[in-house]
Motif scaffolding. Structure first.
Motif, short mmCIF file in Angstrom:
data_model
loop_
_atom_site.label_atom_id
_atom_site.label_comp_id
_atom_site.label_asym_id
_atom_site.label_seq_id
_atom_site.Cartn_x
_atom_site.Cartn_y
_atom_site.Cartn_z
N HIS A 103 14.03 9.19 5.22
CA HIS A 103 13.59 8.39 6.36
C HIS A 103 12.10 8.56 6.62
CE1 HIS A 103 17.72 7.66 6.78
NE2 HIS A 103 18.04 8.60 7.67
N LEU A 104 11.46 7.46 6.92
CA LEU A 104 10.03 7.45 7.25
C LEU A 104 9.89 7.62 8.76
CD1 LEU A 104 7.11 6.84 6.12
CD2 LEU A 104 7.52 4.48 6.85
N LYS A 105 8.91 8.43 9.17
CA LYS A 105 8.75 8.71 10.59
C LYS A 105 7.29 8.72 10.99
CE LYS A 105 12.95 11.50 10.71
NZ LYS A 105 13.60 12.75 11.13
N LYS A 106 7.09 8.39 12.26
CA LYS A 106 5.77 8.56 12.86
C LYS A 106 5.99 8.97 14.30
CE LYS A 106 1.20 6.55 13.29
NZ LYS A 106 0.31 5.41 12.97
N PRO A 107 5.40 10.05 14.75
CA PRO A 107 5.67 10.57 16.09
C PRO A 107 5.29 9.62 17.21
CG PRO A 107 4.61 12.24 14.73
CD PRO A 107 4.53 10.94 13.97
N SER A 108 4.20 8.88 17.02
CA SER A 108 3.72 8.00 18.08
C SER A 108 3.23 6.70 17.44
CB SER A 108 2.59 8.68 18.85
OG SER A 108 2.08 7.84 19.86
N ALA A 109 4.00 5.64 17.59
CA ALA A 109 3.68 4.39 16.89
C ALA A 109 2.52 3.65 17.56
CB ALA A 109 4.92 3.49 16.88
N LEU A 110 1.78 2.93 16.73
CA LEU A 110 0.68 2.08 17.19
C LEU A 110 1.02 0.61 16.93
CD1 LEU A 110 -2.27 4.08 15.57
CD2 LEU A 110 -1.52 4.18 17.96
N GLY A 115 2.00 11.74 4.74
CA GLY A 115 1.32 10.67 4.03
C GLY A 115 0.17 10.09 4.81
N SER A 116 -0.14 8.85 4.49
CA SER A 116 -1.28 8.16 5.10
C SER A 116 -0.94 7.67 6.50
CB SER A 116 -1.68 6.97 4.23
OG SER A 116 -1.90 7.33 2.89
N TYR A 117 -1.99 7.46 7.30
CA TYR A 117 -1.90 6.83 8.63
C TYR A 117 -0.97 7.57 9.59
CZ TYR A 117 -3.57 3.10 5.54
OH TYR A 117 -4.25 2.38 4.59
N GLY A 118 -0.80 8.87 9.39
CA GLY A 118 0.02 9.66 10.29
C GLY A 118 1.51 9.60 10.03
N PHE A 119 1.90 8.96 8.93
CA PHE A 119 3.32 8.87 8.59
C PHE A 119 3.79 10.12 7.84
CE2 PHE A 119 4.84 4.76 9.83
CZ PHE A 119 3.70 3.99 9.95
N GLU A 120 5.07 10.40 7.99
CA GLU A 120 5.71 11.46 7.25
C GLU A 120 7.13 11.02 6.92
OE1 GLU A 120 5.16 14.63 10.04
OE2 GLU A 120 7.04 14.20 11.07
N ALA A 121 7.74 11.69 5.97
CA ALA A 121 9.11 11.35 5.60
C ALA A 121 9.87 12.64 5.34
CB ALA A 121 9.15 10.44 4.38
N GLN A 167 0.85 -1.19 0.00
CA GLN A 167 0.00 0.00 0.00
C GLN A 167 0.89 1.24 0.00
OE1 GLN A 167 -2.98 0.01 3.11
NE2 GLN A 167 -3.14 -2.22 3.05
N PHE A 168 0.53 2.19 -0.83
CA PHE A 168 1.28 3.43 -0.93
C PHE A 168 1.09 4.28 0.31
CE2 PHE A 168 2.98 7.22 -2.68
CZ PHE A 168 2.07 8.25 -2.48
N LEU A 169 2.20 4.80 0.86
CA LEU A 169 2.14 5.68 2.03
C LEU A 169 2.36 7.14 1.66
CD1 LEU A 169 4.09 3.81 4.86
CD2 LEU A 169 1.64 4.31 4.77
N LEU A 170 3.45 7.40 0.95
CA LEU A 170 3.76 8.78 0.59
C LEU A 170 4.86 8.80 -0.48
CD1 LEU A 170 6.67 9.19 2.16
CD2 LEU A 170 5.21 9.59 4.13
N LYS A 171 5.09 9.99 -1.02
CA LYS A 171 6.10 10.14 -2.08
C LYS A 171 6.77 11.49 -1.97
CE LYS A 171 2.68 12.01 -5.28
NZ LYS A 171 1.84 11.77 -6.46
N TYR A 172 7.98 11.54 -2.48
CA TYR A 172 8.68 12.81 -2.66
C TYR A 172 9.02 12.96 -4.13
CZ TYR A 172 12.15 16.44 -2.77
OH TYR A 172 12.84 17.58 -3.09
#
Lengths: 114, 115
Positions: free
Chosen positions: B75-82, B59-65, B45-50
């Motif tokens: 680098h892919l990041k998420k401030p608070s993982a689930l 991007g999706s689901y609270g992710f950023e890069a 599943q696609f999350l994000l692109k640059y």
């Protein structure tokens, strides 16, 4: 609504057999792909078709033959299956004219050759 | 040839902690970089692109890069993982024309988020 659908989901067969995997996309994309994911989860492109024309043909044994009857379909036929063909095969699609567009993947076909 | 590398096979974090999945790239010209996620027995599943623009991509689901040209990283990041973020993550790069049909993937990083 399934965007990229593959059939079958699972395929178990014996060495030497011939099998096909079908893929259909309803996104209106003009480019379709086959990727192979091995047991270590590594993804490698096999083929790419744009408007039914073969664009990418990576180093794949000629036992693998893709066929694209129209832009919405890309099938993969495998002759004389070998143990090393066991993997998960993913179909994907994208819109070539939109360079920024991501690939959309199907859920994969897990092929097991015994 | 364009390529990406994911230096970590596995990343383990506790729920609620920040999550980072590393990716470095090697390209000629402008990079076109993507992140995908694969849940068990599912497709990618696609999350994000640059492509261009801001170095921080959401991007999706609270992710950023974060795109870093000097370090050739994305680098892919998420401030608070689930716990539900536990999956296999792939960084990918698109080849420049005329081979821009081709999306090449890194080896993948398995993320495990423990409760």
């Amino acid at each position: 609504d399934t965007a990229v659908s593959q059939t079958p989901k699972y395929l178990v067969t014996q060495m030497g057999n011939d099998k096909s995997i079908k893929c259909e996309q309803n996104l209106g994309h003009d480019t379709m792909y086959w990727y192979k994911q091995d047991s270590k989860k590594f993804l490698k492109i096999m083929f790419s078709y744009n408007n039914k024309e073969l664009i990418i043909n990576e180093t794949v044994p000629n036992r693998f033959s893709p066929k694209s009857p129209d832009k919405a379909h890309l099938n993969l036929h495998i002759n004389s299956l070998e143990l090393g063909d066991s993997a998960v095969y993913f179909c994907a699609s994208s819109q070539r004219t939109d360079y920024n567009s991501p690939l959309h993947f199907g859920n994969g076909t897990r092929l097991t050759v015994t | 040839a364009q390529s990406v590398a994911q230096p970590e096979d596995q990343v383990n974090v506790a729920e609620g902690n920040p999550l980072t999945v590393k990716c470095t790239y090697s390209v000629s010209g402008n990079p076109y970089l993507f992140w995908y996620v694969q849940y068990p027995n599912r497709g990618l599943q696609f999350l994000l692109k640059y492509i261009t623009g801001d170095n921080l991509v959401k991007g999706s689901y609270g992710f950023e890069a974060e795109f870093n040209k000097s370090q050739t990283s994305f680098h892919l990041k998420k401030p608070s993982a689930l716990v539900s973020d536990s999956a296999l993550y792939f960084c990918a790069v698109r080849d420049p024309p005329p081979n821009d049909y081709k999306l090449s993937f890194g080896a993948g990083t398995t993320v495990t988020v423990r409760a």
